[in-house]
Design an enzyme around this catalytic site. Structure first.
Site, PDB file in Angstrom:
ATOM      1  N   ASP A 109      40.947  33.772  39.005  1.00  0.00           N
ATOM      2  CA  ASP A 109      40.394  34.543  40.104  1.00  0.00           C
ATOM      3  C   ASP A 109      41.478  34.919  41.101  1.00  0.00           C
ATOM      4  O   ASP A 109      42.660  34.915  40.794  1.00  0.00           O
ATOM      5  CB  ASP A 109      39.259  33.729  40.755  1.00  0.00           C
ATOM      6  N   THR A 110      41.037  35.204  42.294  1.00  0.00           N
ATOM      7  CA  THR A 110      41.844  35.711  43.387  1.00  0.00           C
ATOM      8  C   THR A 110      43.221  35.071  43.541  1.00  0.00           C
ATOM      9  O   THR A 110      43.379  33.868  43.387  1.00  0.00           O
ATOM     10  CB  THR A 110      41.062  35.466  44.694  1.00  0.00           C
ATOM     11  N   VAL A 111      44.229  35.898  43.910  1.00  0.00           N
ATOM     12  CA  VAL A 111      45.538  35.380  44.303  1.00  0.00           C
ATOM     13  C   VAL A 111      45.710  35.618  45.794  1.00  0.00           C
ATOM     14  O   VAL A 111      45.041  36.469  46.385  1.00  0.00           O
ATOM     15  CB  VAL A 111      46.683  36.066  43.520  1.00  0.00           C
TER      16      VAL A 111
END
Length: 417
Positions: A230-232
């Protein structure tokens, strides 16, 4: 470095040193007229599942992001632009779910979310469900910087959050080069999409309505554990003590077209706020995990507020437990999945250091997650190389119900202003 080990809800554990994380330099650094600007960066490559077989790749992308940020910090670049430079490195990696190589949605397209916040001006810029731009964080940063110029013609308020086709057209009109949508996917993301699509098609053919729903949930959960993460994100403090935060994501695998996750939502994906008024500390936060869980709890903002407490570690632990895992807004969720990286700092004058005319910047940094693992990297301008670490839940802990929390502290010495 002072670090705390993995914890389950309410389980205290004595401090220890994070695996693969060397102690931070507390005092050294350059002094005098040749000293470079100081600063610190902490990045993450997603809260999810990081296989041992790809551990080297995950750590390498975090290392590159840290190094790019430190180069900018040493050159005197301010935090809001430094955090964008770090995110570009994370977006460009084929191993992260952001920018190129992001998860594909149900229609086989890549739609990205990103946002950034400047702790000095408190301005915010975000894009959601954006197609055809290689680095969505560039558009978010451009929205933020354009807003700082003031009102548009006829007294119009400049936008801070754009989505879809409107976001794409605005980006191109403001000089950001478009990128062919069909080139955004990588072999890895395409393979994951085909696999997930086959599972969905099989479930739809074989199962009843009730079992279909269950199977879709299982497919989604399995995909998020084993495919693109998911998100960085990143958090930064610069030589002036300014903080900034940023986040970027391709969203959940097989998401509905047009879905916007926490990476684009104010107070949910990232938060940055300089010391002011009653706030003793400057704080910066970036989140990762299941967007719907993070949106409904506004976790980035909650963590920032909590970090004004005296004990940062205890404050973050309680926030993750009470405001996330056991949040009343997620009362019907069996598994609450997410992670955060946080940074807080303040300038402090110590009697022993006053003689050499320095004012240290004390930086505390932490990460916490309820997912199986979270990959982080961090570096100060006084370090020779970045430290990277894959944090994992302790043996026997249940993802979505337990959490891990680790971190450290460093003191950056800068010229007195």
């Amino acid at each position: 470095m002072e670090a705390a080990g993995s914890l389950g809800p309410g389980e205290p554990q004595p401090p220890g040193t994070a695996e693969g994380a060397a102690p931070m330099n507390r005092s050294g650094g350059e002094t005098g007229s040749e000293a470079k600007s100081v600063g610190f960066v902490l990045v993450h490559a997603g809260a999810g599942y990081h296989s041992e077989s790809k551990a080297k790749e995950y750590k390498q992308v975090c290392k590159k992001a840290c190094q790019k940020a430190i180069e900018k910090l040493q050159a005197g670049v301010l935090a809001v632009d430094v955090v964008t430079a770090a995110l570009i490195e994370l977006e460009d990696s084929p191993f992260t779910n952001a920018g190129m190589g992001s998860n594909l949605n149900l229609s086989g397209d890549i739609e990205c979310d990103a946002s950034t916040m400047d702790g000095k001006s408190l301005n915010f810029g975000a894009v959601g469900a954006l197609r055809g731009i290689k680095n969505p964080i560039l558009v978010a940063n451009k929205l933020l910087s354009e807003a700082q110029k003031g009102k548009l013609s006829a007294g119009r308020i400049p936008p801070c959050f754009l989505v879809g086709e409107g976001a794409y057209k605005w980006a191109v009109d403001h000089g950001i080069v478009p990128y062919p949508p069909d080139m955004m996917a990588t072999k890895f993301s395409l393979s994951a999409f085909r696999k997930n699509r086959r599972k969905l098609e099989l479930a739809e053919k074989v199962e009843t309505e009730m079992i279909q729903t269950k199977k879709r949930r299982e497919v989604s959960e399995n995909t998020n554990d084993t495919a693109s993460l998911d998100t960085v994100g990143a958090v930064v403090v610069d030589h002036e003590g300014n903080v900034a935060a940023a986040v970027s994501s391709g969203g959940l695998a097989m998401k509905h077209p047009g879905r916007v996750g926490q990476a684009a939502v104010y107070g949910c994906g990232c938060w940055a706020e300089n010391t002011s008024g009653p706030n003793v500390y400057s704080t910066a936060v970036s989140t990762s995990g299941c967007g719907e869980h993070l949106v409904r709890t506004m976790l980035a903002r909650e963590c920032s507020v909590a970090l004004q407490a005296e004990d940062a570690h205890q404050a973050l632990l309680e926030t993750m437990q009470k405001k996330f895992i056991r949040s009343p807004f997620l009362a019907h969720e069996d598994s609450v999945l997410g992670g955060v990286i946080v940074l807080r700092c303040c300038k402090c004058s110590l009697e022993s250091e006053s003689a050499i005319n320095t004012q240290p910047l004390l930086v505390e940094f932490l990460w916490s997650h309820t997912t199986e693992s979270m990959c982080v990297g961090y570096m100060s301008t006084q370090d020779g190389k970045a430290k990277t670490h894959i944090s994992r839940l302790p043996p026997g802990a249940v993802a979505g119900q337990s959490l891990a929390i680790e971190g450290g502290v460093c003191r950056l010495r800068s010229p007195m202003t």
